[in-house]
Design a protein around this motif. Structure first.
Motif, PDB file in Angstrom:
ATOM      1  N   GLY A 168       0.824  -1.202   0.000  1.00 57.96           N
ATOM      2  CA  GLY A 168       0.000   0.000   0.000  1.00 57.96           C
ATOM      3  C   GLY A 168       0.857   1.249   0.000  1.00 57.96           C
ATOM      4  N   HIS A 215      -3.983   4.067  -0.244  1.00 56.24           N
ATOM      5  CA  HIS A 215      -4.197   2.734  -0.806  1.00 56.24           C
ATOM      6  C   HIS A 215      -3.808   1.722   0.268  1.00 56.24           C
ATOM      7  N   PRO A 226      -3.545  -2.131   1.713  1.00 60.41           N
ATOM      8  CA  PRO A 226      -3.552  -3.535   1.294  1.00 60.41           C
ATOM      9  C   PRO A 226      -4.571  -4.327   2.097  1.00 60.41           C
ATOM     10  N   GLU A 277      -8.038  -4.928  -1.544  1.00 58.43           N
ATOM     11  CA  GLU A 277      -7.404  -3.636  -1.290  1.00 58.43           C
ATOM     12  C   GLU A 277      -8.474  -2.552  -1.201  1.00 58.43           C
ATOM     13  N   ARG A 335      -9.164   1.752  -1.284  1.00 59.42           N
ATOM     14  CA  ARG A 335      -8.637   3.073  -1.631  1.00 59.42           C
ATOM     15  C   ARG A 335      -9.617   4.125  -1.141  1.00 59.42           C
TER      16      ARG A 335
END
Length: 289
Positions: free
Chosen positions: A155, A184, A186, A247, A249
């Motif tokens: 990330g 971002h 993970p 993931e 975001r």
């Protein structure tokens, strides 16, 4: 990552409103006018995302602004900016356009693509009363100019404005002290912690996957895709973790409130009704920008 004594909890979850702007561009308005007081100094957040050119092809032809700043962050796509002060720039993947309307500008934002994905955000940041009639400004920030850092376990964090974990962002503002992070995360148990002054208003907007806002050691509130979480003004920061097996975001946005009157009429944001009337008269009389 920094430890937090008391992470902020989610005060309220908000679902954006589908709308159209410009010449019919379809978008989701996440921060609406009724939340301006609560999220001062932020006035609006729009999320646009479509791979159908009928949804975005007409763009945003010439229109005026006065009294605030627009921050456009492009995730995917190409948009051409031109304004009445002679500025021109191409906003593309990962880049930011930071425009200070000040006393007034007329500008256009038009797509330079006929197909493919167009995705991004536009944030409106208020200006202090003594700077609303200041000099207009414009800055194109290409993707490579946005500082970022890697997270343990994968990330990364892109620091558009403010500062995070020793990384100073592309833009700084003294009075409103905006923090604008594209995070971002993970999948897994990794937690990102961001210190925040208790008096700063803050919110999270998730645009991929889902996120947990942790207000305890192992528990918190899940924020799904295209949802905004307003964070309570308590504690010393925010703790975030991807929820599920994918993931995540998200945008983390925070700032110091101005605590000044807000008077808005469409693209003009001033402090009084009389100032709004003057803005409209200046625009109609060709004196804006």
């Amino acid at each position: 990552m920094d430890t937090l004594t008391q992470p902020r909890r989610v005060e309220r979850l908000v679902t954006g409103q589908a709308t159209q702007d410009g010449a019919g561009v379809k978008l989701t308005r996440v921060l609406t006018q009724d939340l301006q007081r609560r999220l001062d100094p932020f006035l609006m957040l729009d999320n646009f995302a479509s791979d159908d050119p009928d949804d975005y092809g007409a763009g945003f032809p010439n229109h005026p602004h006065r009294g605030f700043e627009t921050v456009t962050y492009m995730i995917a796509g190409r948009m051409r900016h031109r304004d009445s002060a002679g500025h021109e720039g191409l906003l593309q993947n990962g880049g930011v356009q930071w425009m200070t309307a000040g006393r007034g500008l007329i500008h256009s934002e038009l797509p330079e693509q006929e197909e493919g994905l167009m995705e991004g955000f536009q944030l409106w940041l208020n200006l202090p009363s003594d700077r609303k009639m200041g000099e207009p400004g414009y800055r194109d920030i290409q993707s490579a100019e946005i500082p970022e850092f890697e997270l343990p376990g994968g990330g990364r964090v892109r620091v558009i404005a403010g500062e995070s974990h020793g990384t100073r962002g592309a833009v700084q503002r003294e009075r409103t002290e905006p923090l604008y992070l594209d995070i971002h995360l993970p999948a897994g148990e990794a937690v990102f912690r961001q210190p925040l002054p208790a008096q700063h208003n803050a919110f999270v907007y998730v645009y991929r996957g889902a996120v947990e806002v942790l207000d305890g050691q192992d528990y918190g509130t899940e924020v799904g895709r295209q949802r905004m979480a307003i964070l309570a003004n308590e504690g010393d920061g925010v703790a975030l973790r991807a929820s599920g097996s994918q993931e995540a975001r998200l945008l983390l946005i925070a700032g110091r409130p101005l605590r000044e009157p807000i008077a808005q009429y469409g693209p003009f944001v001033m402090n009084t009704r009389e100032q709004l009337i003057q803005a409209v008269e200046d625009f109609q009389g060709g004196r804006l920008g």
